[in-house]
Design a protein around this motif. Structure first.
Motif, PDB file in Angstrom:
ATOM      1  N   PRO A  37       0.817  -1.226   0.000  1.00 14.36           N
ATOM      2  CA  PRO A  37       0.000   0.000   0.000  1.00 14.36           C
ATOM      3  C   PRO A  37       0.846   1.270   0.000  1.00 14.36           C
ATOM      4  N   SER A  38       1.931   1.271   0.797  1.00 19.41           N
ATOM      5  CA  SER A  38       2.816   2.438   0.858  1.00 19.41           C
ATOM      6  C   SER A  38       3.528   2.633  -0.471  1.00 19.41           C
ATOM      7  N   GLY A 152       9.942 -11.945  11.276  1.00 20.47           N
ATOM      8  CA  GLY A 152      10.158 -10.508  11.425  1.00 20.47           C
ATOM      9  C   GLY A 152       9.863  -9.720  10.167  1.00 20.47           C
ATOM     10  N   GLY A 153       9.720 -10.416   9.015  1.00 23.22           N
ATOM     11  CA  GLY A 153       9.510  -9.723   7.746  1.00 23.22           C
ATOM     12  C   GLY A 153       8.298  -8.810   7.726  1.00 23.22           C
ATOM     13  N   PRO A 154       7.081  -9.335   8.011  1.00 23.71           N
ATOM     14  CA  PRO A 154       5.898  -8.459   7.989  1.00 23.71           C
ATOM     15  C   PRO A 154       5.963  -7.330   9.012  1.00 23.71           C
ATOM     16  N   ILE A 155       6.546  -7.601  10.187  1.00 23.17           N
ATOM     17  CA  ILE A 155       6.633  -6.560  11.222  1.00 23.17           C
ATOM     18  C   ILE A 155       7.602  -5.470  10.783  1.00 23.17           C
ATOM     19  N   LEU A 156       8.770  -5.900  10.267  1.00 22.12           N
ATOM     20  CA  LEU A 156       9.757  -4.939   9.765  1.00 22.12           C
ATOM     21  C   LEU A 156       9.167  -4.141   8.604  1.00 22.12           C
ATOM     22  N   GLY A 157       8.500  -4.840   7.684  1.00 20.11           N
ATOM     23  CA  GLY A 157       7.885  -4.164   6.541  1.00 20.11           C
ATOM     24  C   GLY A 157       6.848  -3.149   6.983  1.00 20.11           C
ATOM     25  N   GLY A 158       6.020  -3.533   7.961  1.00 19.45           N
ATOM     26  CA  GLY A 158       4.993  -2.621   8.462  1.00 19.45           C
ATOM     27  C   GLY A 158       5.578  -1.368   9.078  1.00 19.45           C
ATOM     28  N   ALA A 159       6.631  -1.546   9.897  1.00 18.89           N
ATOM     29  CA  ALA A 159       7.264  -0.401  10.546  1.00 18.89           C
ATOM     30  C   ALA A 159       7.886   0.545   9.519  1.00 18.89           C
ATOM     31  N   LEU A 160       8.579  -0.019   8.531  1.00 14.85           N
ATOM     32  CA  LEU A 160       9.211   0.818   7.504  1.00 14.85           C
ATOM     33  C   LEU A 160       8.160   1.477   6.608  1.00 14.85           C
ATOM     34  N   ASP A 162       5.044   2.327   7.426  1.00 15.87           N
ATOM     35  CA  ASP A 162       4.401   3.429   8.161  1.00 15.87           C
ATOM     36  C   ASP A 162       5.288   4.662   8.227  1.00 15.87           C
ATOM     37  N   ALA A 163       6.608   4.438   8.256  1.00 14.29           N
ATOM     38  CA  ALA A 163       7.540   5.565   8.331  1.00 14.29           C
ATOM     39  C   ALA A 163       7.847   6.155   6.954  1.00 14.29           C
ATOM     40  N   GLY A 164       7.213   5.604   5.910  1.00 14.55           N
ATOM     41  CA  GLY A 164       7.476   6.081   4.554  1.00 14.55           C
ATOM     42  C   GLY A 164       8.816   5.616   4.008  1.00 14.55           C
ATOM     43  N   LEU A 165       9.351   4.547   4.596  1.00 13.32           N
ATOM     44  CA  LEU A 165      10.688   4.067   4.215  1.00 13.32           C
ATOM     45  C   LEU A 165      10.614   2.700   3.542  1.00 13.32           C
ATOM     46  N   TRP A 166       9.621   2.502   2.661  1.00 15.97           N
ATOM     47  CA  TRP A 166       9.452   1.190   2.038  1.00 15.97           C
ATOM     48  C   TRP A 166      10.669   0.764   1.225  1.00 15.97           C
ATOM     49  N   ARG A 167      11.445   1.736   0.734  1.00 14.57           N
ATOM     50  CA  ARG A 167      12.621   1.389  -0.069  1.00 14.57           C
ATOM     51  C   ARG A 167      13.658   0.605   0.736  1.00 14.57           C
ATOM     52  N   TYR A 168      13.648   0.764   2.070  1.00 13.46           N
ATOM     53  CA  TYR A 168      14.640   0.072   2.901  1.00 13.46           C
ATOM     54  C   TYR A 168      14.371  -1.430   3.001  1.00 13.46           C
ATOM     55  N   ILE A 169      13.171  -1.875   2.584  1.00 11.85           N
ATOM     56  CA  ILE A 169      12.910  -3.314   2.467  1.00 11.85           C
ATOM     57  C   ILE A 169      13.914  -3.929   1.489  1.00 11.85           C
ATOM     58  N   PHE A 170      14.287  -3.162   0.462  1.00 11.02           N
ATOM     59  CA  PHE A 170      15.267  -3.631  -0.519  1.00 11.02           C
ATOM     60  C   PHE A 170      16.696  -3.347  -0.053  1.00 11.02           C
ATOM     61  N   PHE A 171      16.922  -2.172   0.513  1.00 11.77           N
ATOM     62  CA  PHE A 171      18.280  -1.812   0.926  1.00 11.77           C
ATOM     63  C   PHE A 171      18.825  -2.732   2.017  1.00 11.77           C
ATOM     64  N   VAL A 296      -8.545  -0.598   3.500  1.00 12.63           N
ATOM     65  CA  VAL A 296      -9.987  -0.491   3.770  1.00 12.63           C
ATOM     66  C   VAL A 296     -10.306  -0.508   5.264  1.00 12.63           C
ATOM     67  N   GLN A 297      -9.632  -1.352   6.023  1.00 11.70           N
ATOM     68  CA  GLN A 297      -9.980  -1.523   7.433  1.00 11.70           C
ATOM     69  C   GLN A 297      -9.292  -0.521   8.362  1.00 11.70           C
ATOM     70  N   GLY A 298      -8.350   0.258   7.838  1.00 14.11           N
ATOM     71  CA  GLY A 298      -7.748   1.313   8.646  1.00 14.11           C
ATOM     72  C   GLY A 298      -6.590   0.888   9.513  1.00 14.11           C
ATOM     73  N   TYR A 299      -6.005  -0.288   9.261  1.00 15.74           N
ATOM     74  CA  TYR A 299      -4.819  -0.711  10.008  1.00 15.74           C
ATOM     75  C   TYR A 299      -3.596   0.045   9.486  1.00 15.74           C
ATOM     76  N   SER A 300      -2.650   0.337  10.374  1.00 16.40           N
ATOM     77  CA  SER A 300      -1.353   0.806   9.895  1.00 16.40           C
ATOM     78  C   SER A 300      -0.620  -0.397   9.303  1.00 16.40           C
ATOM     79  N   GLN A 301       0.452  -0.141   8.556  1.00 14.06           N
ATOM     80  CA  GLN A 301       1.178  -1.261   7.955  1.00 14.06           C
ATOM     81  C   GLN A 301       1.873  -2.119   9.022  1.00 14.06           C
ATOM     82  N   LEU A 302       2.298  -1.504  10.117  1.00 16.99           N
ATOM     83  CA  LEU A 302       2.882  -2.282  11.219  1.00 16.99           C
ATOM     84  C   LEU A 302       1.816  -3.175  11.848  1.00 16.99           C
TER      85      LEU A 302
END
Length: 513
Positions: A37-38, A152-160, A162-171, A296-302
């Protein structure tokens, strides 16, 4: 090549380097679903773009993973493994720097090529380096560590995300990959199959890669141009012909990527059919659940990432117990109950409508996630037992490679077909609802065009403000309708997997450890 003890210094270096490289690939795949989504907002990607971002990687992985294993046997497992890691981290860094969707898709293809060389290399290196008495324990250790890291993947992905740092999933792959490369270069000895002098099956690899690419492209074009468009029926027809050609090539090849005689064993064929249906349902179900939670449900990515935590904890806690039961009583019953339970979990999740967000999680999504997680926990280890135990030891590596490729191909088809279906379901539901809103035909078409973005659909700016709230509500309701249909089809695939076990899997065909 001389093998080493698991607890020896050399054995530990083999294990750590293989686990690091594998964890890099697993984190990438699980975290990416959560940050979609981000990523979609940042790059203004359509729903079809999202599926190509996923499929570009999976397509190369599915197409080349078997030839990646063959290259390792022939040229040197460590050498090919390291080449795969290097290509994967270069692709990852390029993905993180992508200025737009097209670049990201191209760089995901590079990642997939690296993954095809890297993923089979990790288990191949362990199997060839660790002595026979401890090999099972080594593979179990690899599985346990990679599962814990994957959690830890989904949790790490969610935190990044939400912070607008989705690119760091690759870095994040870059330092992990460099660490693995340094260990392999200095601490791990080369390993190759000295008896492997045969040529690689390049015609087979080309046929399946092009066939899958064309079929996937055809399905992804359906929402945009319709089923009757020449782009769709031409690419689908040629793709299917190439897949048929792949089967013919394998039947005639002296050294095929996939020895077709293995499929004469009903248990081996049934276990792979089960894998195809179950993992297609799993891939589609988890993807649309992630999109639903955030868009749709309003959850944050984390928060979305954390919803998968019970699933992963059960996988870690119960998978070994399920494997023990499969060894003792045979895998058949577990392979009937497990996929059926997974299908039931997906079915439960399909009935969830609009909720009040994370505060409703325990009474809405949690029960379905638990049932689904239980089903998968009692399936994974017995499925491996059935696949590996239904062929002779001589073909154990090939059997593992085939099953690995089948699960990847299932994900490719699931993303392509379900992506196309989701847009069609969303458009159909939205069209019905917009009939109640007084809009000019031009504005109605503009509102409908947003269906390609699925849960990220935005009300066109030129629509009157009095209608905007209603249309936004209809977007949410239409996505939930599409989500429900996708989850029910995914559930049906789980039940179909259980049926494959009923028909084909026999305990008597699986050798005891």
């Amino acid at each position: 090549m001389a093998t080493v003890a698991l607890r020896s210094t050399a054995g530990k270096w083999v294990m750590v380097s293989a686990i690091l490289a594998s964890a890099m690939a697993f984190i990438d795949s699980t975290a990416l679903n959560v940050v979609l989504p981000s990523l979609q907002k940042s790059l203004q990607a359509t729903g079809a773009d999202l599926f190509w971002i996923l499929n570009a990687y999976l397509l190369m992985l599915a197409s080349l993973i078997l030839i990646g294993g063959s290259l390792g046997d022939r040229l040197g497992r460590k050498k090919v493994f390291m080449a795969g890691i290097f290509i994967f981290i270069c692709g990852s860094a390029a993905c993180g720097l992508s200025p737009g969707v097209t670049f990201l898709i191209v760089f995901r293809i590079i990642q997939g090529i690296g993954g095809a060389l890297m993923i089979p290399g990790s288990l191949s290196l362990i199997s060839s380096s660790i002595n026979e008495q401890e090999r099972g324990k080594a593979i179990g250790t690899w599985s346990a560590f990679t599962t814990v890291v994957t959690m830890g993947g989904p949790i790490l992905g969610g935190a990044l995300g939400d912070a607008g740092l989705w690119r760091y999933i690759f870095f994040i792959n870059v330092p992990i990959g460099i660490a693995a490369l340094v260990m392999l270069w200095f601490k791990v000895k080369e390993s190759r199959d000295e008896g492997s002098g045969h040529a690689l099956d390049f015609p087979g690899a080309i046929a399946i890669a092009l066939g899958l690419a064309l079929v996937t492209f055809g399905f992804l074009r359906i929402p945009a141009v319709g089923l009757a468009n020449w782009q769709v029926y031409t690419t689908l027809s040629v793709g299917v012909l190439l897949l048929v050609a792949f089967v013919v090539i394998e039947a005639k090849s002296k050294h095929p990527m996939v020895p077709l005689h293995l499929f004469a064993n009903a248990t081996f064929s049934g276990a792979n059919l089960l894998s195809f249906f179950l993992y297609a349902g799993l891939g589609a179900g988890m993807l649309f659940l992630s999109l639903n939670l955030v868009q749709v449900q309003g959850y944050s990515q984390l928060q979305s990432g954390l919803t998968f935590l019970p699933f992963t904890i059960m996988m870690i806690s119960l998978a070994r117990f399920a494997g023990t039961l499969a060894d003792k009583y045979g895998p058949r019953l577990l392979l009937i109950i497990g996929p059926a339970a997974a299908g039931t979990g997906l079915l439960i999740l399909s009935f969830i409508k609009q909720t009040n967000g994370p505060s409703d999680y325990w009474t809405s999504f949690f029960p379905g996630v638990i049932v689904f997680g239980l089903g998968m926990s009692f399936t994974v280890a017995p499925l491996t037992t059935a696949v590996m135990g239904s062929v002779s030891d001589h073909f154990s590596g090939t059997a593992s490679g085939v099953n690995n490729a089948v699960t990847r191909i299932a994900n490719v088809f699931a993303n392509a077909i379900f992506g196309a279906l989701a847009v069609l379901f969303f458009t159909g539901a939205l069209q019905h609802k917009l009939a109640d809103v007084k809009l000019k035909p031009q504005y109605q078409q503009e509102a409908l065009a947003q269906a390609a973005d699925l849960g990220n659909a935005k009300v066109p700016a030129n629509i009157q403000s009095s209608n905007k709230a209603v249309i936004e509500k209809y977007y949410h309701e239409s996505f939930i309708a599409a989500y429900a249909n996708i989850m029910r089809i995914s559930a049906a695939l789980g039940f179909l997997g259980a049926l494959m076990a009923v028909i084909f899997v026999k305990n008597s065909a699986v050798k005891k450890e």
